[in-house]
Write a protein that holds these residues in place. Structure first.
Motif, PDB file in Angstrom:
ATOM      1  N   LYS A  41      10.701  12.272  61.938  1.00  0.00           N
ATOM      2  CA  LYS A  41      11.198  13.748  62.176  1.00  0.00           C
ATOM      3  C   LYS A  41      10.819  14.621  61.018  1.00  0.00           C
ATOM      4  CE  LYS A  41      15.214  16.548  63.759  1.00  0.00           C
ATOM      5  NZ  LYS A  41      14.568  17.980  63.207  1.00  0.00           N
ATOM      6  N   GLU A  42      10.929  14.270  59.842  1.00  0.00           N
ATOM      7  CA  GLU A  42      10.542  14.966  58.815  1.00  0.00           C
ATOM      8  C   GLU A  42       9.156  15.572  58.837  1.00  0.00           C
ATOM      9  OE1 GLU A  42      10.374  14.522  53.986  1.00  0.00           O
ATOM     10  OE2 GLU A  42      11.806  13.288  54.901  1.00  0.00           O
ATOM     11  N   LEU A  43       8.314  14.418  59.154  1.00  0.00           N
ATOM     12  CA  LEU A  43       6.816  14.703  58.886  1.00  0.00           C
ATOM     13  C   LEU A  43       6.378  15.580  60.048  1.00  0.00           C
ATOM     14  CD1 LEU A  43       4.866  11.139  58.078  1.00  0.00           C
ATOM     15  CD2 LEU A  43       4.978  13.268  57.002  1.00  0.00           C
ATOM     16  N   ALA A  44       6.982  15.509  61.300  1.00  0.00           N
ATOM     17  CA  ALA A  44       6.885  16.125  62.634  1.00  0.00           C
ATOM     18  C   ALA A  44       7.101  17.515  62.097  1.00  0.00           C
ATOM     19  CB  ALA A  44       7.624  15.595  63.685  1.00  0.00           C
ATOM     20  N   ASP A  45       8.208  18.017  61.375  1.00  0.00           N
ATOM     21  CA  ASP A  45       8.746  19.274  61.282  1.00  0.00           C
ATOM     22  C   ASP A  45       7.665  19.875  60.053  1.00  0.00           C
ATOM     23  OD1 ASP A  45      11.054  18.965  62.558  1.00  0.00           O
ATOM     24  OD2 ASP A  45      12.338  18.601  60.957  1.00  0.00           O
ATOM     25  N   ARG A  46       7.231  19.088  59.190  1.00  0.00           N
ATOM     26  CA  ARG A  46       6.242  19.693  58.315  1.00  0.00           C
ATOM     27  C   ARG A  46       5.058  20.005  59.026  1.00  0.00           C
ATOM     28  NH1 ARG A  46       5.839  15.450  53.256  1.00  0.00           N
ATOM     29  NH2 ARG A  46       8.010  14.883  53.384  1.00  0.00           N
ATOM     30  N   ALA A  47       4.601  19.022  59.919  1.00  0.00           N
ATOM     31  CA  ALA A  47       3.341  19.399  60.777  1.00  0.00           C
ATOM     32  C   ALA A  47       3.514  20.469  61.635  1.00  0.00           C
ATOM     33  CB  ALA A  47       2.838  18.231  61.465  1.00  0.00           C
ATOM     34  N   ARG A  48       4.650  20.718  62.194  1.00  0.00           N
ATOM     35  CA  ARG A  48       4.819  21.856  63.093  1.00  0.00           C
ATOM     36  C   ARG A  48       4.700  23.291  62.259  1.00  0.00           C
ATOM     37  NH1 ARG A  48       9.107  20.056  64.672  1.00  0.00           N
ATOM     38  NH2 ARG A  48       8.293  18.855  66.314  1.00  0.00           N
ATOM     39  N   MET A  49       5.014  23.215  61.044  1.00  0.00           N
ATOM     40  CA  MET A  49       4.873  24.407  60.246  1.00  0.00           C
ATOM     41  C   MET A  49       3.422  24.648  59.805  1.00  0.00           C
ATOM     42  SD  MET A  49       6.418  24.904  56.201  1.00  0.00           S
ATOM     43  CE  MET A  49       5.043  23.841  55.707  1.00  0.00           C
ATOM     44  N   HIS A  50       2.596  23.490  59.732  1.00  0.00           N
ATOM     45  CA  HIS A  50       1.313  23.838  59.422  1.00  0.00           C
ATOM     46  C   HIS A  50       0.611  24.213  60.624  1.00  0.00           C
ATOM     47  CE1 HIS A  50       2.154  22.014  55.534  1.00  0.00           C
ATOM     48  NE2 HIS A  50       1.006  22.287  55.171  1.00  0.00           N
ATOM     49  N   VAL A  51       0.994  23.774  61.708  1.00  0.00           N
ATOM     50  CA  VAL A  51       0.259  24.260  62.815  1.00  0.00           C
ATOM     51  C   VAL A  51       0.322  25.613  63.294  1.00  0.00           C
ATOM     52  CG1 VAL A  51       0.638  24.080  65.538  1.00  0.00           C
ATOM     53  CG2 VAL A  51       0.489  21.795  64.308  1.00  0.00           C
ATOM     54  N   LYS A  52       1.702  26.231  62.721  1.00  0.00           N
ATOM     55  CA  LYS A  52       1.891  27.572  63.092  1.00  0.00           C
ATOM     56  C   LYS A  52       1.070  28.295  62.061  1.00  0.00           C
ATOM     57  CE  LYS A  52       6.409  27.220  64.842  1.00  0.00           C
ATOM     58  NZ  LYS A  52       7.928  27.567  64.681  1.00  0.00           N
ATOM     59  N   ILE A  53       0.832  27.896  60.979  1.00  0.00           N
ATOM     60  CA  ILE A  53       0.054  28.660  59.766  1.00  0.00           C
ATOM     61  C   ILE A  53      -1.292  28.548  60.268  1.00  0.00           C
ATOM     62  CG2 ILE A  53      -0.836  28.576  57.364  1.00  0.00           C
ATOM     63  CD1 ILE A  53       2.115  27.465  56.822  1.00  0.00           C
ATOM     64  N   ALA A  54      -1.968  27.283  60.851  1.00  0.00           N
ATOM     65  CA  ALA A  54      -3.154  27.236  61.180  1.00  0.00           C
ATOM     66  C   ALA A  54      -3.523  28.097  62.459  1.00  0.00           C
ATOM     67  CB  ALA A  54      -3.494  25.861  61.837  1.00  0.00           C
ATOM     68  N   GLU A  55      -2.670  28.181  63.352  1.00  0.00           N
ATOM     69  CA  GLU A  55      -2.791  29.087  64.541  1.00  0.00           C
ATOM     70  C   GLU A  55      -2.928  30.621  64.107  1.00  0.00           C
ATOM     71  OE1 GLU A  55       0.514  28.287  66.893  1.00  0.00           O
ATOM     72  OE2 GLU A  55      -0.470  26.580  68.028  1.00  0.00           O
ATOM     73  N   GLN A  56      -2.209  31.008  63.107  1.00  0.00           N
ATOM     74  CA  GLN A  56      -2.338  32.443  62.412  1.00  0.00           C
ATOM     75  C   GLN A  56      -3.630  32.440  61.679  1.00  0.00           C
ATOM     76  OE1 GLN A  56       1.188  32.425  59.731  1.00  0.00           O
ATOM     77  NE2 GLN A  56       2.323  33.401  61.462  1.00  0.00           N
ATOM     78  N   ARG A  57      -4.092  31.698  60.815  1.00  0.00           N
ATOM     79  CA  ARG A  57      -5.535  31.622  60.260  1.00  0.00           C
ATOM     80  C   ARG A  57      -6.376  31.875  61.246  1.00  0.00           C
ATOM     81  NH1 ARG A  57      -4.055  29.234  54.808  1.00  0.00           N
ATOM     82  NH2 ARG A  57      -2.236  30.628  54.209  1.00  0.00           N
ATOM     83  N   MET A  58      -6.482  31.202  62.386  1.00  0.00           N
ATOM     84  CA  MET A  58      -7.654  31.199  63.337  1.00  0.00           C
ATOM     85  C   MET A  58      -7.637  32.570  64.171  1.00  0.00           C
ATOM     86  SD  MET A  58      -7.672  27.299  64.875  1.00  0.00           S
ATOM     87  CE  MET A  58      -5.936  27.281  65.471  1.00  0.00           C
TER      88      MET A  58
END
Length: 69
Positions: A41-58
């Protein structure tokens, strides 16, 4: 002993972060979404945060910094 599924999830996460830091946001997002399916769950939470950032950067820069209110 570390669960081999968590180890595999961590490897995908590390690879995705490398892509993220190379500003290859589309590929990074695809890999990070695989991490969301893993057992940690911890890795999934970190990944979710990076997904949101990646979406913003795109997004186009006009969309990120609108000049009109």
């Amino acid at each position: 002993m570390v669960d081999p599924r968590v180890q595999a999830q961590m490897k995908i996460y590390d690879d995705a972060l490398a892509l993220f830091h190379q500003q290859k946001f589309q590929r990074a997002k695809q890999e990070l979404e695989k991490v969301l399916e893993g057992p940690s769950k911890e890795l999934a939470d970190r990944a979710r945060m990076h997904v949101k950032i990646a979406e913003q950067r795109m997004k186009p820069s006009q969309e990120q910094n609108p000049k009109n209110a």
